[in-house]
Design a protein around this motif. Structure first.
Motif, PDB file in Angstrom:
ATOM      1  N   ASP A   1      42.225  42.890  54.121  1.00  0.00           N
ATOM      2  CA  ASP A   1      40.657  42.923  53.814  1.00  0.00           C
ATOM      3  C   ASP A   1      40.462  42.714  52.449  1.00  0.00           C
ATOM      4  O   ASP A   1      41.103  43.581  51.342  1.00  0.00           O
ATOM      5  CB  ASP A   1      40.344  44.581  54.456  1.00  0.00           C
ATOM      6  N   ARG A   2      39.645  41.901  52.142  1.00  0.00           N
ATOM      7  CA  ARG A   2      39.284  41.410  50.804  1.00  0.00           C
ATOM      8  C   ARG A   2      38.525  42.492  50.080  1.00  0.00           C
ATOM      9  O   ARG A   2      38.365  42.315  48.840  1.00  0.00           O
ATOM     10  CB  ARG A   2      38.536  40.121  50.777  1.00  0.00           C
ATOM     11  N   ASP A   3      37.945  43.489  50.681  1.00  0.00           N
ATOM     12  CA  ASP A   3      37.182  44.537  50.288  1.00  0.00           C
ATOM     13  C   ASP A   3      38.241  45.655  49.746  1.00  0.00           C
ATOM     14  O   ASP A   3      37.801  46.660  49.005  1.00  0.00           O
ATOM     15  CB  ASP A   3      36.160  45.104  51.202  1.00  0.00           C
ATOM     16  N   ASP A   4      39.508  45.715  50.122  1.00  0.00           N
ATOM     17  CA  ASP A   4      40.329  46.413  49.727  1.00  0.00           C
ATOM     18  C   ASP A   4      41.247  46.031  48.792  1.00  0.00           C
ATOM     19  O   ASP A   4      42.091  45.366  49.013  1.00  0.00           O
ATOM     20  CB  ASP A   4      41.193  47.026  50.981  1.00  0.00           C
ATOM     21  N   GLU A   5      41.013  46.320  47.328  1.00  0.00           N
ATOM     22  CA  GLU A   5      41.670  45.742  46.430  1.00  0.00           C
ATOM     23  C   GLU A   5      43.359  45.608  46.317  1.00  0.00           C
ATOM     24  O   GLU A   5      43.844  44.931  46.123  1.00  0.00           O
ATOM     25  CB  GLU A   5      41.149  46.118  45.049  1.00  0.00           C
ATOM     26  N   ARG A   6      43.735  47.209  46.652  1.00  0.00           N
ATOM     27  CA  ARG A   6      45.193  47.391  46.614  1.00  0.00           C
ATOM     28  C   ARG A   6      45.628  46.574  47.828  1.00  0.00           C
ATOM     29  O   ARG A   6      46.768  45.795  47.676  1.00  0.00           O
ATOM     30  CB  ARG A   6      45.409  48.719  47.035  1.00  0.00           C
ATOM     31  N   ALA A   7      45.161  46.618  49.159  1.00  0.00           N
ATOM     32  CA  ALA A   7      45.707  45.841  50.094  1.00  0.00           C
ATOM     33  C   ALA A   7      45.610  44.245  49.845  1.00  0.00           C
ATOM     34  O   ALA A   7      46.682  43.630  50.353  1.00  0.00           O
ATOM     35  CB  ALA A   7      44.737  46.082  51.476  1.00  0.00           C
TER      36      ALA A   7
ATOM     37  N   TYR B   1      30.241  37.469  49.553  1.00  0.00           N
ATOM     38  CA  TYR B   1      28.972  37.599  49.856  1.00  0.00           C
ATOM     39  C   TYR B   1      28.239  38.518  48.738  1.00  0.00           C
ATOM     40  O   TYR B   1      26.876  38.717  48.758  1.00  0.00           O
ATOM     41  CB  TYR B   1      28.657  38.290  51.017  1.00  0.00           C
ATOM     42  N   THR B   2      29.028  39.376  47.831  1.00  0.00           N
ATOM     43  CA  THR B   2      28.462  40.269  47.007  1.00  0.00           C
ATOM     44  C   THR B   2      29.105  40.330  45.752  1.00  0.00           C
ATOM     45  O   THR B   2      30.097  39.902  45.811  1.00  0.00           O
ATOM     46  CB  THR B   2      28.710  41.779  47.625  1.00  0.00           C
ATOM     47  N   PRO B   3      28.484  40.780  44.670  1.00  0.00           N
ATOM     48  CA  PRO B   3      29.213  40.826  43.336  1.00  0.00           C
ATOM     49  C   PRO B   3      30.420  41.860  43.458  1.00  0.00           C
ATOM     50  O   PRO B   3      31.382  41.545  42.731  1.00  0.00           O
ATOM     51  CB  PRO B   3      28.074  41.599  42.336  1.00  0.00           C
ATOM     52  N   ARG B   4      30.422  42.704  44.187  1.00  0.00           N
ATOM     53  CA  ARG B   4      31.569  43.650  44.326  1.00  0.00           C
ATOM     54  C   ARG B   4      32.683  43.110  44.952  1.00  0.00           C
ATOM     55  O   ARG B   4      33.769  43.027  44.347  1.00  0.00           O
ATOM     56  CB  ARG B   4      31.295  44.809  45.399  1.00  0.00           C
ATOM     57  N   GLN B   5      32.252  42.210  45.837  1.00  0.00           N
ATOM     58  CA  GLN B   5      33.617  41.272  46.538  1.00  0.00           C
ATOM     59  C   GLN B   5      33.975  40.239  45.402  1.00  0.00           C
ATOM     60  O   GLN B   5      35.319  39.867  45.330  1.00  0.00           O
ATOM     61  CB  GLN B   5      33.153  40.595  47.688  1.00  0.00           C
ATOM     62  N   ALA B   6      33.246  39.673  44.724  1.00  0.00           N
ATOM     63  CA  ALA B   6      33.646  38.800  43.732  1.00  0.00           C
ATOM     64  C   ALA B   6      34.219  39.401  42.554  1.00  0.00           C
ATOM     65  O   ALA B   6      35.353  38.938  42.000  1.00  0.00           O
ATOM     66  CB  ALA B   6      32.234  38.256  42.869  1.00  0.00           C
ATOM     67  N   GLY B   7      34.084  40.532  42.206  1.00  0.00           N
ATOM     68  CA  GLY B   7      34.633  41.334  41.318  1.00  0.00           C
ATOM     69  C   GLY B   7      36.335  41.839  41.710  1.00  0.00           C
ATOM     70  O   GLY B   7      37.060  41.614  40.864  1.00  0.00           O
ATOM     71  N   ILE B   8      36.315  42.166  42.973  1.00  0.00           N
ATOM     72  CA  ILE B   8      37.783  42.144  43.457  1.00  0.00           C
ATOM     73  C   ILE B   8      38.510  41.035  43.300  1.00  0.00           C
ATOM     74  O   ILE B   8      39.748  40.908  42.864  1.00  0.00           O
ATOM     75  CB  ILE B   8      37.775  42.962  44.776  1.00  0.00           C
TER      76      ILE B   8
ATOM     77  N   GLU C   1      28.155  34.672  42.191  1.00  0.00           N
ATOM     78  CA  GLU C   1      28.497  33.602  41.281  1.00  0.00           C
ATOM     79  C   GLU C   1      28.341  34.302  39.890  1.00  0.00           C
ATOM     80  O   GLU C   1      29.106  33.787  39.236  1.00  0.00           O
ATOM     81  CB  GLU C   1      27.104  32.547  41.444  1.00  0.00           C
ATOM     82  N   ALA C   2      27.551  34.997  39.544  1.00  0.00           N
ATOM     83  CA  ALA C   2      27.368  35.486  38.167  1.00  0.00           C
ATOM     84  C   ALA C   2      28.588  36.172  37.568  1.00  0.00           C
ATOM     85  O   ALA C   2      29.120  36.200  36.771  1.00  0.00           O
ATOM     86  CB  ALA C   2      26.091  36.622  37.653  1.00  0.00           C
ATOM     87  N   VAL C   3      29.144  36.967  38.562  1.00  0.00           N
ATOM     88  CA  VAL C   3      30.620  37.514  38.222  1.00  0.00           C
ATOM     89  C   VAL C   3      31.459  36.635  38.012  1.00  0.00           C
ATOM     90  O   VAL C   3      32.387  37.021  36.917  1.00  0.00           O
ATOM     91  CB  VAL C   3      30.909  38.613  39.506  1.00  0.00           C
ATOM     92  N   PHE C   4      31.679  35.438  38.678  1.00  0.00           N
ATOM     93  CA  PHE C   4      32.778  34.701  38.192  1.00  0.00           C
ATOM     94  C   PHE C   4      32.371  33.756  37.085  1.00  0.00           C
ATOM     95  O   PHE C   4      33.248  33.595  36.348  1.00  0.00           O
ATOM     96  CB  PHE C   4      33.018  33.600  39.437  1.00  0.00           C
ATOM     97  N   ALA C   5      30.997  33.660  36.856  1.00  0.00           N
ATOM     98  CA  ALA C   5      30.730  32.830  35.915  1.00  0.00           C
ATOM     99  C   ALA C   5      30.987  33.361  34.452  1.00  0.00           C
ATOM    100  O   ALA C   5      30.948  32.792  33.474  1.00  0.00           O
ATOM    101  CB  ALA C   5      29.281  32.337  35.994  1.00  0.00           C
TER     102      ALA C   5
END
Length: 291
Positions: free
Chosen positions: A48-54, A73-80, A138-142
Motif C-alpha cells: 500500500d503506497r499510503d503505508d510508508e513502512r510497508a 493523487y495527493t501531496p501526502r502520497q507524494a511525500g511518502i 507535483e509541488a512536493v516532488f518539484a
C-alpha cells in the motif's frame, strides 16, 4: 537495459505502458496493492503506497533507474514516495493531469509555465479535489532539488474497450434514446489524447532525461459536439444538446477554456497526432457492440 518501477498502472493506459516497457526490453517492477496483476513479464511487489513502512519493506534494497508513478493523487502520497523512492531512483516521472489547470480560463492553449509546481502551496492534511491534489503532489516532488522530476500532464483520455469511465457510453445512451445532453451555454473545447498514444508517450518519456512539466495532448481540441459526431454517425441519430446556465453538465463539457499546448513535447522530440486521426477508432473500441 534500465530498471523501471511503475507504481500502480495495471489498468487502462498504465497496463499498456507496462507492456510497452517490457516489449522494449526493460526490467519492470510493478508496485500495487495486489488488486490486479501486472502484464506477464513484470516483477510484482504488493504494498500500500499510503503505508510508508510497508512500502519500504516491500522494496527492500531495490533501486531503479526510473520510477513512473501512475497513481499519485495527493501531496501526502507524494511525500511518502519522495522519502521512500526518491533515494532509490535517479529520475521520477509522475502521471499528472490537465486538471492542474482547473483555475485557468485561457482563449489560447495553456503552456506548462501557467502552473509552476515550485510556487504551489502544499497542505498535506487537506482533503483536496482531484486537480488540486495533483497540483500539490507535483509541488512536493518539484520542491526536492536532488530529484530529477518530470510531471506528465495528461489530457482527457479516450479509447480502448477497457475504458471504465462510462463517459462515451453516457453520450451514446442519450443519443440512442433521444434524451438531451446538458452542455454549458458557452461550451469550450478541450484537449484529448488516444489511450494508445498516451501509453506510447509515457514509455517514451521514461526513456528520456528531460525534467519539469510537459503537456501530453493530441492536436485538435474537441467540443462536446465534436466527440458526439462519430457516435451520431455510428447510431444514425442526431444528438440533442440542452444548454444550461447553472447546474451539472455532461462529461467533457466545459464552462472554461484550458486546452493544453503541446509545443514542449514537440520540441523534446515527440509528435502527437491530431484527434481526427483516432477519434472514430476510439469511439468504436469503447462502445464495441453497442448500437
Amino acid at each position: 537495459m534500465p530498471d523501471i518501477c511503475v507504481i500502480g498502472g495495471s489498468r487502462y493506459f498504465g497496463k499498456r505502458l507496462i507492456e510497452r516497457l517490457l516489449n522494449a526490453g526493460h526490467r519492470v517492477t510493478v508496485v500495487n496493492r495486489g488488486s490486479s496483476a501486472p502484464p506477464a513479464g513484470a516483477f510484482h511487489l504488493i504494498a500500500d503506497r499510503d503505508d510508508e513502512r510497508a512500502l519500504e519493506k516491500a522494496l527492500g534494497s531495490r533501486t531503479f533507474d526510473v520510477v513512473v508513478d501512475q497513481v499519485c493523487y495527493t501531496p501526502r502520497q507524494a511525500g511518502i514516495a519522495r522519502r521512500v523512492l526518491g533515494p532509490r531512483t535517479r529520475r521520477y516521472v509522475m502521471t499528472s493531469t490537465v486538471e492542474v489547470y482547473e483555475y485557468e480560463d485561457s482563449a489560447s492553449p495553456v503552456r506548462e509555465e501557467a502552473v509552476d509546481p515550485r510556487t504551489v502551496a502544499v497542505d498535506p492534511a487537506a482533503d483536496l479535489p482531484y486537480g488540486e491534489g495533483k497540483r500539490q503532489a507535483e509541488a512536493v516532488f518539484a520542491g526536492d532539488p536532488s530529484l530529477a522530476f518530470t510531471a506528465v500532464r495528461v489530457a482527457h483520455v479516450l479509447g480502448g474497450a477497457d475504458d471504465f469511465t462510462g463517459r462515451l457510453a453516457h453520450y451514446a445512451d442519450r443519443i440512442r434514446e433521444g434524451r438531451p445532453i446538458a452542455v454549458p451555454a458557452v461550451n469550450h473545447p478541450a484537449t484529448y489524447v488516444y489511450v494508445e498514444e498516451i501509453a506510447d508517450f509515457l514509455a517514451w518519456a521514461a526513456e528520456r532525461e528531460f525534467t519539469g512539466p510537459v503537456n501530453a495532448a493530441s492536436h485538435g481540441p474537441l467540443t462536446t459536439a465534436g466527440i458526439c459526431a462519430p457516435i451520431e454517425a455510428r447510431l444514425g441519430r442526431r444528438a440533442v444538446f440542452q444548454e444550461v446556465e447553472v447546474g451539472e453538465v455532461s462529461p467533457f463539457s466545459f464552462r472554461r477554456s484550458y486546452a493544453m499546448d503541446n509545443t514542449r513535447a514537440t520540441a523534446l522530440g515527440y509528435t502527437f497526432r491530431h484527434s481526427s486521426d483516432w477519434l472514430e477508432r476510439a469511439v468504436d473500441e469503447t462502445l464495441g457492440g453497442r448500437a
